[in-house]
Motif scaffolding. Structure first.
Motif, PDB file in Angstrom:
ATOM      1  N   PRO A 154      79.799  15.832  59.350  1.00  0.00           N
ATOM      2  CA  PRO A 154      81.164  15.737  59.868  1.00  0.00           C
ATOM      3  C   PRO A 154      81.375  14.453  60.656  1.00  0.00           C
ATOM      4  O   PRO A 154      80.421  13.816  61.115  1.00  0.00           O
ATOM      5  N   LEU A 155      82.620  14.085  60.810  1.00  0.00           N
ATOM      6  CA  LEU A 155      82.965  12.945  61.652  1.00  0.00           C
ATOM      7  C   LEU A 155      82.891  13.384  63.103  1.00  0.00           C
ATOM      8  O   LEU A 155      83.503  14.369  63.503  1.00  0.00           O
ATOM      9  N   ASN A 156      82.099  12.676  63.912  1.00  0.00           N
ATOM     10  CA  ASN A 156      81.993  13.031  65.315  1.00  0.00           C
ATOM     11  C   ASN A 156      83.332  12.846  66.024  1.00  0.00           C
ATOM     12  O   ASN A 156      84.126  11.978  65.649  1.00  0.00           O
ATOM     13  N   PRO A 157      83.611  13.646  67.051  1.00  0.00           N
ATOM     14  CA  PRO A 157      84.929  13.593  67.706  1.00  0.00           C
ATOM     15  C   PRO A 157      85.318  12.210  68.204  1.00  0.00           C
ATOM     16  O   PRO A 157      86.502  11.871  68.209  1.00  0.00           O
ATOM     17  N   ASN A 158      84.346  11.399  68.629  1.00  0.00           N
ATOM     18  CA  ASN A 158      84.656  10.079  69.173  1.00  0.00           C
ATOM     19  C   ASN A 158      84.574   8.964  68.143  1.00  0.00           C
ATOM     20  O   ASN A 158      84.802   7.797  68.472  1.00  0.00           O
ATOM     21  N   ASP A 159      84.237   9.320  66.892  1.00  0.00           N
ATOM     22  CA  ASP A 159      84.184   8.291  65.849  1.00  0.00           C
ATOM     23  C   ASP A 159      85.594   7.945  65.374  1.00  0.00           C
ATOM     24  O   ASP A 159      86.495   8.794  65.367  1.00  0.00           O
ATOM     25  N   LEU A 160      85.761   6.702  64.967  1.00  0.00           N
ATOM     26  CA  LEU A 160      87.035   6.242  64.408  1.00  0.00           C
ATOM     27  C   LEU A 160      86.866   5.971  62.921  1.00  0.00           C
ATOM     28  O   LEU A 160      85.916   5.298  62.503  1.00  0.00           O
ATOM     29  N   GLU A 161      87.781   6.491  62.114  1.00  0.00           N
ATOM     30  CA  GLU A 161      87.800   6.177  60.695  1.00  0.00           C
ATOM     31  C   GLU A 161      88.973   5.232  60.439  1.00  0.00           C
ATOM     32  O   GLU A 161      90.117   5.543  60.746  1.00  0.00           O
ATOM     33  N   VAL A 162      88.671   4.070  59.869  1.00  0.00           N
ATOM     34  CA  VAL A 162      89.676   3.036  59.651  1.00  0.00           C
ATOM     35  C   VAL A 162      89.872   2.859  58.146  1.00  0.00           C
ATOM     36  O   VAL A 162      88.900   2.726  57.390  1.00  0.00           O
ATOM     37  N   ARG A 163      91.125   2.859  57.723  1.00  0.00           N
ATOM     38  CA  ARG A 163      91.454   2.603  56.313  1.00  0.00           C
ATOM     39  C   ARG A 163      91.709   1.105  56.163  1.00  0.00           C
ATOM     40  O   ARG A 163      92.592   0.541  56.800  1.00  0.00           O
ATOM     41  N   ILE A 164      90.907   0.451  55.316  1.00  0.00           N
ATOM     42  CA  ILE A 164      90.985  -0.995  55.124  1.00  0.00           C
ATOM     43  C   ILE A 164      91.569  -1.291  53.743  1.00  0.00           C
ATOM     44  O   ILE A 164      91.069  -0.787  52.732  1.00  0.00           O
ATOM     45  N   THR A 165      92.609  -2.089  53.683  1.00  0.00           N
ATOM     46  CA  THR A 165      93.207  -2.479  52.409  1.00  0.00           C
ATOM     47  C   THR A 165      93.185  -4.000  52.284  1.00  0.00           C
ATOM     48  O   THR A 165      93.620  -4.715  53.197  1.00  0.00           O
ATOM     49  N   ASN A 166      92.659  -4.476  51.169  1.00  0.00           N
ATOM     50  CA  ASN A 166      92.558  -5.916  50.932  1.00  0.00           C
ATOM     51  C   ASN A 166      93.843  -6.415  50.263  1.00  0.00           C
ATOM     52  O   ASN A 166      94.047  -6.252  49.057  1.00  0.00           O
ATOM     53  N   LYS A 167      94.710  -7.056  51.045  1.00  0.00           N
ATOM     54  CA  LYS A 167      95.944  -7.648  50.530  1.00  0.00           C
ATOM     55  C   LYS A 167      95.778  -9.144  50.252  1.00  0.00           C
ATOM     56  O   LYS A 167      96.741  -9.811  49.879  1.00  0.00           O
ATOM     57  N   ALA A 168      94.572  -9.633  50.432  1.00  0.00           N
ATOM     58  CA  ALA A 168      94.316 -11.047  50.157  1.00  0.00           C
ATOM     59  C   ALA A 168      94.167 -11.270  48.658  1.00  0.00           C
ATOM     60  O   ALA A 168      94.114 -10.323  47.871  1.00  0.00           O
ATOM     61  N   ASP A 169      94.055 -12.544  48.266  1.00  0.00           N
ATOM     62  CA  ASP A 169      93.979 -12.875  46.852  1.00  0.00           C
ATOM     63  C   ASP A 169      92.553 -13.095  46.371  1.00  0.00           C
ATOM     64  O   ASP A 169      92.319 -13.638  45.293  1.00  0.00           O
ATOM     65  N   MET A 170      91.567 -12.687  47.168  1.00  0.00           N
ATOM     66  CA  MET A 170      90.174 -12.815  46.750  1.00  0.00           C
ATOM     67  C   MET A 170      89.352 -11.678  47.351  1.00  0.00           C
ATOM     68  O   MET A 170      89.762 -11.042  48.326  1.00  0.00           O
ATOM     69  N   PRO A 171      88.178 -11.412  46.762  1.00  0.00           N
ATOM     70  CA  PRO A 171      87.368 -10.277  47.203  1.00  0.00           C
ATOM     71  C   PRO A 171      86.802 -10.464  48.614  1.00  0.00           C
ATOM     72  O   PRO A 171      86.580 -11.581  49.082  1.00  0.00           O
ATOM     73  N   ILE A 172      86.557  -9.337  49.269  1.00  0.00           N
ATOM     74  CA  ILE A 172      85.919  -9.291  50.585  1.00  0.00           C
ATOM     75  C   ILE A 172      84.481  -8.831  50.394  1.00  0.00           C
ATOM     76  O   ILE A 172      84.208  -7.865  49.673  1.00  0.00           O
ATOM     77  N   VAL A 173      83.533  -9.523  51.030  1.00  0.00           N
ATOM     78  CA  VAL A 173      82.125  -9.156  50.886  1.00  0.00           C
ATOM     79  C   VAL A 173      81.589  -8.391  52.086  1.00  0.00           C
ATOM     80  O   VAL A 173      80.546  -7.754  52.001  1.00  0.00           O
ATOM     81  N   SER A 174      82.289  -8.445  53.227  1.00  0.00           N
ATOM     82  CA  SER A 174      81.849  -7.670  54.384  1.00  0.00           C
ATOM     83  C   SER A 174      83.016  -7.426  55.325  1.00  0.00           C
ATOM     84  O   SER A 174      83.967  -8.218  55.396  1.00  0.00           O
ATOM     85  N   LEU A 175      82.939  -6.296  56.033  1.00  0.00           N
ATOM     86  CA  LEU A 175      83.913  -5.921  57.054  1.00  0.00           C
ATOM     87  C   LEU A 175      83.166  -5.691  58.351  1.00  0.00           C
ATOM     88  O   LEU A 175      82.206  -4.919  58.397  1.00  0.00           O
ATOM     89  N   LEU A 176      83.579  -6.371  59.399  1.00  0.00           N
ATOM     90  CA  LEU A 176      82.874  -6.314  60.670  1.00  0.00           C
ATOM     91  C   LEU A 176      83.842  -5.918  61.780  1.00  0.00           C
ATOM     92  O   LEU A 176      85.038  -6.183  61.705  1.00  0.00           O
ATOM     93  N   PHE A 177      83.304  -5.282  62.800  1.00  0.00           N
ATOM     94  CA  PHE A 177      84.133  -4.884  63.939  1.00  0.00           C
ATOM     95  C   PHE A 177      83.385  -5.128  65.244  1.00  0.00           C
ATOM     96  O   PHE A 177      82.149  -5.131  65.283  1.00  0.00           O
ATOM     97  N   SER A 178      84.142  -5.350  66.289  1.00  0.00           N
ATOM     98  CA  SER A 178      83.590  -5.518  67.629  1.00  0.00           C
ATOM     99  C   SER A 178      84.628  -5.025  68.623  1.00  0.00           C
ATOM    100  O   SER A 178      85.834  -5.195  68.417  1.00  0.00           O
ATOM    101  N   GLU A 179      84.176  -4.387  69.683  1.00  0.00           N
ATOM    102  CA  GLU A 179      85.110  -3.997  70.730  1.00  0.00           C
ATOM    103  C   GLU A 179      85.869  -5.237  71.197  1.00  0.00           C
ATOM    104  O   GLU A 179      85.292  -6.328  71.307  1.00  0.00           O
ATOM    105  N   GLN A 180      87.152  -5.098  71.417  1.00  0.00           N
ATOM    106  CA  GLN A 180      88.009  -6.241  71.704  1.00  0.00           C
ATOM    107  C   GLN A 180      87.441  -7.106  72.826  1.00  0.00           C
ATOM    108  O   GLN A 180      87.129  -6.625  73.908  1.00  0.00           O
ATOM    109  N   GLY A 181      87.262  -8.411  72.517  1.00  0.00           N
ATOM    110  CA  GLY A 181      86.806  -9.372  73.505  1.00  0.00           C
ATOM    111  C   GLY A 181      85.308  -9.422  73.720  1.00  0.00           C
ATOM    112  O   GLY A 181      84.819 -10.296  74.442  1.00  0.00           O
TER     113      GLY A 181
END
Length: 247
Positions: A156-183
């Motif tokens: 199951p998804l843990n209560p504090n986990d975030l699920e993000v829906r990512i859509t590629n609207k660019a004109d070329m493929p994406i090879v990685s998606l990265l995240f960091s707490e803001q700042g």
């Protein structure tokens, strides 16, 4: 569970049927003792070219898939990639050659997480790539049965986990998606390896324990040959769980 025991106990579920008709293939769910099976096969027969099974309460799901590799040897390791419109997962599988059908039967394992559930619940086809050899398995009907596998052994998804829906609207493929707490500038995330997020495609990213922070810097990286800077953005993902990668 030993795969030989599994095959014997479940009526040789993954052996071949020479008279198999592709029109009769469908997704099926069955249970044997504390093991739940989700397989693509012909009802009331032993034929199933691909299937998943797990023990109740165990988040590890086993994949069994047949592969036409007459020169392969017992115990040979192969890379298996499962992909659909919802993303991809890669795992290592070990093969057993069966003379009854001249097929290599590969078994691997991975975690039955929300990413795999999304892949199996997508529209279209499940692309199964085994050391470069590819086959497409229709996914029609899989979503109707996936809940049984999740109820038995899904993570199951843990209560504090975030699920993000990512859509590629660019004109070329994406090879990685990265995240960091803001700042914070400490990036983590998914790297696709040989797989990519093609233009127009959507995938899902789980940020463990992300809900207390909510606001994250996100970075989408293109292939090095594209010679394009990564796409970056900042978003409160608790307020808006969809992140669009723009041109």
């Amino acid at each position: 569970m030993d795969i030989r025991i599994c095959l014997c106990a479940f009526a040789a579920l993954f052996t071949s049927a020479s008279a198999a008709s592709s029109e009769n293939l469908q997704w099926l769910v069955s249970q044997y003792d504390n093991t739940t099976f989700l397989s693509y096969g012909i009802p009331d027969t032993d034929y199933s070219p691909i299937g998943f099974y797990c023990s109740t309460g165990d988040e590890t799901v086993r994949l069994i898939v047949t592969h036409d590799a007459p020169d392969a040897k017992d115990g040979q390791q192969m890379r298996v990639t499962l992909s659909s419109d919802a993303g991809s997962v890669e795992l290592s599988a070990s093969g057993q050659f069966q003379e009854i059908d001249d097929m290599l039967h590969l078994e691997g394992q991975t975690r039955l997480d929300r990413k795999l559930v999304r892949i199996l619940s997508a529209n279209g086809a499940l692309n199964v790539s085994i050391d470069g050899s590819k086959q497409d398995i229709p996914l029609a009907g899989a979503a109707d049965h996936i809940d049984a596998l999740v109820a038995a052994c899904g993570a199951p998804l843990n209560p504090n986990d975030l699920e993000v829906r990512i859509t590629n609207k660019a004109d070329m493929p994406i090879v990685s998606l990265l995240f960091s707490e803001q700042g914070v500038n400490d990036y983590d995330g998914d790297t696709y390896g040989n797989q990519v997020l093609a233009p127009g495609d959507t995938t899902y990213l789980i940020i463990p324990d992300g809900r207390p922070s909510c606001s994250f810097d996100l970075r989408a990286e293109y292939d090095e040959e594209a010679e394009r800077d990564p796409f970056e953005g900042t978003q409160n993902l608790c307020e808006n769980g969809e992140f669009l990668i723009a041109q």
